[in-house]
Design an enzyme around this catalytic site. Structure first.
Site: not given
Ligand code: GLA
Length: 371
Positions: A36, A38, A115, A117, A121, A165, A217
């Protein structure tokens, strides 16, 4: 050619009765530390995993096939609420940049868990973007492809995610993690020779779907923006610990996480450069605590995994990705990994939690055209 790339080629042949022009694959990612941060202009340290999405492409009629969903769909100009939104969003983003996209077709095959993490995607977006770039000889730099993919995710898919990501999926290199400065968008590989140190990364997919996390989020993101506004800084990247006294309640907690997490990423990079995996692991535990207490994105399952990892002498453990379910990660000596998985299974069973799924990783290569 990787197996998953062969599956995409085979699917293309079966569906379109011809050979594809080329095949591309892009990995999921696991974030080692820097959660969290980025979208606050901060630092992250992901590495690519050996689970990928492959796409075989050729010129054709704007039809896309998914071998995993057994579904052939046309490219859409609007959101459909299915897997095709990711490639559709990327094609739209490429067009919006002024590139001409003649009709093409593609077949996807992937093994990034959905899904969990682990950025399935971003992997499908990155694979689509690199495939288009190679097929149409667009010559777009990988960093710019990542930005296109992020735009697809934000504007088309509707998740207001940061850049981590897509950057990780496109730019990671085997045997290294990637330090990304999410403000300047500079990225630098950091050596991560886990096998050489007798270590492995264990990912525990808690099977608690992150689907419902989108609201949480976006709410976290807004709280950070409010905190930055109150402090009069552009982003929380620019805030310092002494600023926290000017904040209160939720904003203060969220800001404390972001400020301390950014510092931890930079310390973690130093630890890796000195091959000090003990120090690295302690930073992982501290990151989890901060995500649990200050950012409030953990779950009982993720907390249980981290606790059991600590009892099983893991060097470090933390939730990875956005939280609200999904996966956690432990850095552990290879010979201790089996015991950790077993203890977690027993504990989850006793608590009535869904049985988790484990993956063990070494850092892999980012998106590439298969040869
Ligand atoms: C998801 C979002 C990323 C980042 C993370 C938390 O994966 O796609 O951009 O914010 O959560 O670090």
């Amino acid at each position: 050619m990787r197996q998953i790339e062969q599956r995409a080629v085979q699917a293309y042949r079966n569906q379109f009765l011809e050979e594809p022009v080329l095949v591309v694959s892009a990995p999921g990612r696991v974030n080692l530390i820097g959660e969290h941060t980025d979208y606050n202009g901060g630092f992250v340290l992901p590495c690519a995993i050996d689970r990928r999405v492959a796409v075989a492409v050729g010129h054709g009629d704007m039809q896309l096939y998914s071998a995993d969903f057994h579904e052939k769909l046309p490219l859409f100009g609007k959101r459909e609420g299915s897997w095709v939104d990711y490639p559709s969003g990327v094609v739209l983003a490429v067009k919006e940049q002024g590139y001409y996209v003649p009709p093409f077709r593609g077949a996807f095959a992937g093994d990034v868990p959905l899904g969990s993490g682990l950025s399935s995607s971003a992997a499908i977006e990155a694979a689509t973007a690199l495939a288009l770039d190679a097929l149409l000889h667009l010559g777009i730099a990988k960093k710019d492809l990542a930005l296109l993919c992020q735009r697809a995710e934000n504007a088309f898919v509707g998740v207001n995610s940061g850049i981590m990501d897509q950057y990780a999926s496109l730019l990671c290199q085997a045997g290294t993690a990637l330090l990304i400065d999410c403000r300047s968008l500079e990225a630098e590989p950091v050596p991560l020779d886990l096998a050489g140190a007798g270590l492995t990364l264990i990912v525990c997919d808690t099977q608690v779907s992150r689907e419902l996390g989108a609201t949480g989020y976006n709410a976290r993101r807004q709280a950070c923006e409010r905190a930055a506004h109150t402090l009069g800084v552009r982003e929380l990247r620019d805030a310092h610990l002494q600023d926290l006294e000017k904040l209160s309640g939720e904003e203060r907690k969220r800001a404390r996480h972001v400020i301390t997490e950014n510092a931890r990423v930079l310390e973690a990079v130093q630890a890796l450069q000195m091959q000090d995996f003990g120090a690295f692991g302690r930073l992982m535990y501290a990151s989890h605590r901060s995500l649990r207490v200050d950012y409030e994105v953990s779950t009982p399952e993720l907390d249980a995994f981290v606790e059991i990892a600590a009892q099983s002498s893991a060097l470090g453990a933390r939730l990875t990705g956005a939280g609200f379910g999904g996966s956690a990660l432990a850095l552990i000596r290879s010979e201790d990994a089996g015991v950790l998985a077993l203890s977690v299974r027993h504990y989850f069973e006793a608590r009535g939690f869904t049985q988790p799924v484990f993956y063990s990783f070494q850092p892999e290569a980012g998106a590439e055209v298969a040869t």
